[in-house]
Design an enzyme around this catalytic site. Structure first.
Site, PDB file in Angstrom:
ATOM      1  N   ALA B   8      -4.784  -3.039  -4.918  1.00  0.00           N
ATOM      2  CA  ALA B   8      -5.067  -1.617  -4.668  1.00  0.00           C
ATOM      3  C   ALA B   8      -5.644  -1.445  -3.277  1.00  0.00           C
ATOM      4  O   ALA B   8      -6.512  -2.207  -2.868  1.00  0.00           O
ATOM      5  CB  ALA B   8      -6.065  -1.089  -5.704  1.00  0.00           C
ATOM      6  N   CYS B   9      -5.115  -0.476  -2.522  1.00  0.00           N
ATOM      7  CA  CYS B   9      -5.638  -0.198  -1.188  1.00  0.00           C
ATOM      8  C   CYS B   9      -5.879   1.303  -1.045  1.00  0.00           C
ATOM      9  O   CYS B   9      -5.442   2.085  -1.884  1.00  0.00           O
ATOM     10  CB  CYS B   9      -4.677  -0.709  -0.114  1.00  0.00           C
TER      11      CYS B   9
END
Lengths: 150, 489
Positions: B8-9
């Site tokens: 996840a970014c």
């Protein structure tokens, strides 16, 4: 309107920019001309905002400035290749391949899957090599389109 | 290994998917299985519950909070940034693989409980102790090949050339392909060259685990400094942690843009190496030298002491830092006596070698019999450790001791002290300064000698198994008891 991820107009195989701001601006102008970005300054602000969180330079000479922005009409990639390299903050040096990824603010997931496929290709050696070696913008655009087709 | 991972970014456009791809590629290269959940803009297909249950470890590569972390409650978790996953996915998987099997077992139990009571299990995330162990594991996993390669070559040299092989002339000056002795000397000198790397590689990669590539040079140099000042592998642990912390700290300093580009390749390694080097030589070097002198004087003054007590003391010292200063004092004391040729001196030599053979053998035994208490990397080290122990190459125990010193070292001290005391009690003598089983012909009463070693090995293996089966608090108790016993024996 053409809604392909990338077209030959969005490929610059001889990008000459002194720094990353200029490189992003140069590629973003192509997005404006292609009708993918409606407001250049707004888009650039959004890219800079993302870049501020963490630099997008990656090992192996790659820069991937990107953002979600109200100013973007469709998921689009502009690709620039720079002989001298542009510093995107990667630890191992400047980027020779610059991928400017533009995503619309409210894009639904189906829309965005093409960008997900693109991002996955960016860590494949084969993909990088092809983009480094090709010297025809149309061929580059077609190669990328084929690669990201589900 | 089976992994599950979540990436996840912040924007959920690029890094999330790049990290996922990199993890999948790295897992394929290692021959592992992995399922990745990408929490990004293209929607995420959640991990299957069966996959999570079957997974040996969870990898979270995220710059933002991971959604639904509760799913992984009780599972061994390693965490990194998306950038780390993209640039060094193999490292993350390595860290995941290093989590001990016993914790995985516990986690299954915790998970079942979790399902049954639908309550949230507590153990999640990476506490500072877990992170510390991950750093140490990184260092050890890179050091193990050096232990195996160097140790086995040295063992081979003893087998071929006898214990006097260490006195053979330098092979660059004298090498006769027709004699076995020359080949043995060659193997010994190559092996010794490999052993020179143990502590620097350990320190270098601990630092690398903490603060990435800029910390590599400070760590290696700190490790080499630990060797020069005779601080052994414990000094190497200190050097590695110090180098990692110093570089991580220096990274936080904001610098002008013009300098930023040369920070990771020039400035951080330079300053880091300088700081760590100064600390190792100046701050650590002198006290260690002073302690070694004081210990040596004290041992020399113990002339009339009870033989068994002396054997236990020397044995404990041998195991206490596995090649570090205390070990060296005890060993030098024994070898120094050898020249006098007195009966007592030969008995002391026998006791010291018995004690030195115990740690690798005991750990190999424990890791074979109770493999679930040990990590995959440790189980790998167990095989060479048999031969290293049998050859009196105590360094074979370092991979075990470096990752879990508080549990391993005290257990080893007790067994080694026991072996030393028994050897003295039986009055076993030895005329060679090293060589392990290969010098058995030079041992007076070999059967009793073997008994002393076996007893020490059994004791240490039992203690380390017990220490590893209890939680941290139990391990602390074992530690405090066992530290006292050799002194009080």
């Amino acid at each position: 309107m053409n809604n392909e991820l990338i077209t030959s107009d969005l490929v610059d195989l001889d990008l000459r920019s002194p720094d990353k701001q200029a490189a992003v601006r140069s590629l973003a102008e192509r997005l404006v001309t292609a009708g993918r970005v409606t407001d250049l300054e707004r888009f650039l602000t959004d890219v800079a905002e993302r870049e501020k969180q963490m630099s997008t330079g990656m090992q192996g000479g790659i820069g991937i400035p990107h953002c979600r922005s109200e100013a973007v009409t469709a998921p689009t990639l502009a690709f620039g290749r720079c002989q001298e390299g542009v510093d995107f903050g990667a630890e191992d040096g400047p980027a020779n391949l610059v991928f400017l990824i533009a995503a619309p603010q409210g894009g639904d997931s189906e829309h965005m899957s093409v960008l997900a496929a693109l991002a996955r290709r960016l860590v494949r050696a084969e993909f990088k090599r092809t983009l480094t070696e090709s010297d025809d913008p149309a061929a580059v655009a077609e190669y990328v389109r084929e690669e990201v087709t589900p | 290994m089976r992994f599950v991972a979540v990436t996840a970014c912040p924007t959920g456009i690029a890094h999330t998917y790049m990290a996922a791809e990199a993890l999948e590629q790295a897992a394929a290269e290692r021959g592992d299985e992995i399922s990745v959940e990408t929490q990004g803009s293209a929607g995420s297909s959640p991990l299957a519950t069966e996959d999570i249950r079957a997974a040996d470890a969870v990898v979270l590569a995220a710059d933002v909070g991971v959604t639904d972390r509760d799913r992984f409650a009780g599972k061994p978790i390693v965490e990194g940034t998306v950038k780390q996953a993209v640039e060094n996915a193999a490292e993350l998987l390595e860290r995941g693989a290093a989590v001990p099997a016993s914790e995985q077992e516990d986690s299954h139990r915790a998970e079942e409980q979790h399902h049954a009571e639908s309550a949230t299990a507590g153990a999640e995330g990476t506490g500072s102790a877990t992170r510390l162990r991950q750093w140490l594991m990184t260092g050890v996993s890179y050091m193990i090949p050096f232990v195996a390669a160097g140790g086995l070559l040295i063992a081979l040299s003893f087998a071929l050339g006898g214990y006097r092989i260490t006195e053979a002339p330098d092979v660059t000056e004298h090498f006769d392909p027709a004699t076995l002795t020359s080949w043995a000397a060659l193997a010994n000198q190559i092996g010794s060259a490999a052993f020179e790397f143990l502590v620097p590689v350990l320190a270098g990669f601990i630092a690398y685990g903490m603060a990435d590539r800029p910390a590599l040079a400070p760590g290696f140099v700190g490790g080499a400094a630990a060797m020069s000042v005779g601080a052994g592998f414990l000094g190497g642990l200190v050097a590695g942690l110090l180098a990692g912390a110093v570089v991580a700290g220096l990274r936080r300093v904001r610098v002008p843009k013009a300098v930023a580009g040369i920070m990771p390749v020039v400035v951080l390694p330079l300053l880091g190496t300088l700081i760590v080097g100064v600390l190792m030589f100046v701050v650590l070097g002198r006290p260690i030298a002073a302690v070694m002198t004081a210990l040596t004087d004290w041992l020399n003054g113990l002339g009339g002491a009870n033989a068994m007590l002396l054997g236990a003391l020397l044995g404990g010292m041998i195991a206490c830092d596995l090649g570090g200063p205390i070990n060296k004092v005890a060993y030098t004391f024994a070898v120094g006596g050898l020249t006098t040729g007195s009966e007592t001196a030969l008995e002391i030599m026998a006791a010291v070698m018995a004690a030195g053979m115990v740690p690798p053998l005991a750990l190999a035994l424990a890791a074979t019999l109770r493999s679930k208490r040990f990590t995959a990397a440790e189980r790998e080290s167990a095989r060479p450790a048999w031969l290293l122990g049998a050859s009196f190459i105590t360094e074979g125990a370092i991979p075990f001791a470096a990752t879990d010193p508080l549990r391993v070292i005290p257990s080893m001290i007790v067994g080694s002290a026991g072996a030393g005391a028994l050897s003295m009690m039986f009055g076993v003598t030895l005329r060679a300064p090293h060589g392990g089983l290969f010098v058995l012909p030079l041992v007076g009463s070999p059967a009793l000698y073997a008994l002393a070693i076996v007893a020490g090995v059994a004791l240490s293996a039992l203690l380390v198994t017990v220490a590893k089966s209890f939680g941290r608090r139990a391990a602390e108790n074992v530690r405090s008891e066992s530290v006292e016993s050799p002194v009080a024996a």
